[in-house]
Design an enzyme around this catalytic site. Sequence first.
Site, PDB file in Angstrom:
ATOM      1  CB  SER A 171      -0.890   0.017   1.249  1.00  0.00           C
ATOM      2  OG  SER A 171      -1.711   1.153   1.266  1.00  0.00           O
ATOM      3  CG  ASN A 172       2.640   3.694  -2.240  1.00  0.00           C
ATOM      4  OD1 ASN A 172       3.583   3.511  -1.470  1.00  0.00           O
ATOM      5  ND2 ASN A 172       2.712   3.404  -3.530  1.00  0.00           N
ATOM      6  CG  ASN A 173      -4.587   4.480   2.346  1.00  0.00           C
ATOM      7  OD1 ASN A 173      -4.415   5.197   3.328  1.00  0.00           O
ATOM      8  ND2 ASN A 173      -5.778   4.240   1.844  1.00  0.00           N
ATOM      9  CE  LYS A 220      -6.344   0.138   3.012  1.00  0.00           C
ATOM     10  NZ  LYS A 220      -6.363  -0.869   1.936  1.00  0.00           N
ATOM     11  CG  ASP A 275      -9.620  -6.323  -1.556  1.00  0.00           C
ATOM     12  OD1 ASP A 275      -9.665  -5.065  -1.523  1.00  0.00           O
ATOM     13  OD2 ASP A 275     -10.216  -6.989  -2.402  1.00  0.00           O
ATOM     14  N   GLY A 335     -12.639   6.639   3.396  1.00  0.00           N
ATOM     15  CA  GLY A 335     -13.500   5.623   2.804  1.00  0.00           C
ATOM     16  C   GLY A 335     -14.949   5.802   3.235  1.00  0.00           C
ATOM     17  CG  ASP A 377     -13.689   5.262   8.325  1.00  0.00           C
ATOM     18  OD1 ASP A 377     -13.989   4.076   8.071  1.00  0.00           O
ATOM     19  OD2 ASP A 377     -12.537   5.614   8.639  1.00  0.00           O
TER      20      ASP A 377
END
Length: 161
Positions: free
Chosen positions: A8-10, A13, A69, A151, A153
Amino acid sequence: MPQLCFASNNAHKLAEIRPLLPLSLTLLSLADIGCHEELPETQDTLAGNARQKAEYVRQHYGVACFADDTGLEVAALGGAPGVYSARYAGPQRLAIDNVAKLLRELTGAPDRTARFRTVVALALADGTVHEFAGEVSGRISETPRGAGGFGYDPVFAPTES
């Protein structure tokens, strides 16, 4: 020091995961290992996508990797958006568009129960892959609230336990 890539590059997260790992382990992002391409997510299950991403990174970059995921499954929508949660409103993957579409589709729905399901796949250097799963049950609110999160949330209220 052992290294582990999170596929991930989020930034959200990565910030959530870092404090959960031992200090003796270096957590790497995709950018840290030089991976700038879009990881494949062509499977029709959360587990399939998580495994596909983790194995891709291990095979192409030679580093142990875990990938996740997550899907929002809404009862009134037959489990949708599910595996398509990130691109529910289209390939642009904008959370605001996904939330707006979800709320439109739930207009007047008496059953607003939902759950987030996450599958994590850990692909180790020796070729083994381990999978872990979890879920959080809740409800979809009628309007977004709060200033934080990402997202879905703003519209997902977890069931208190």
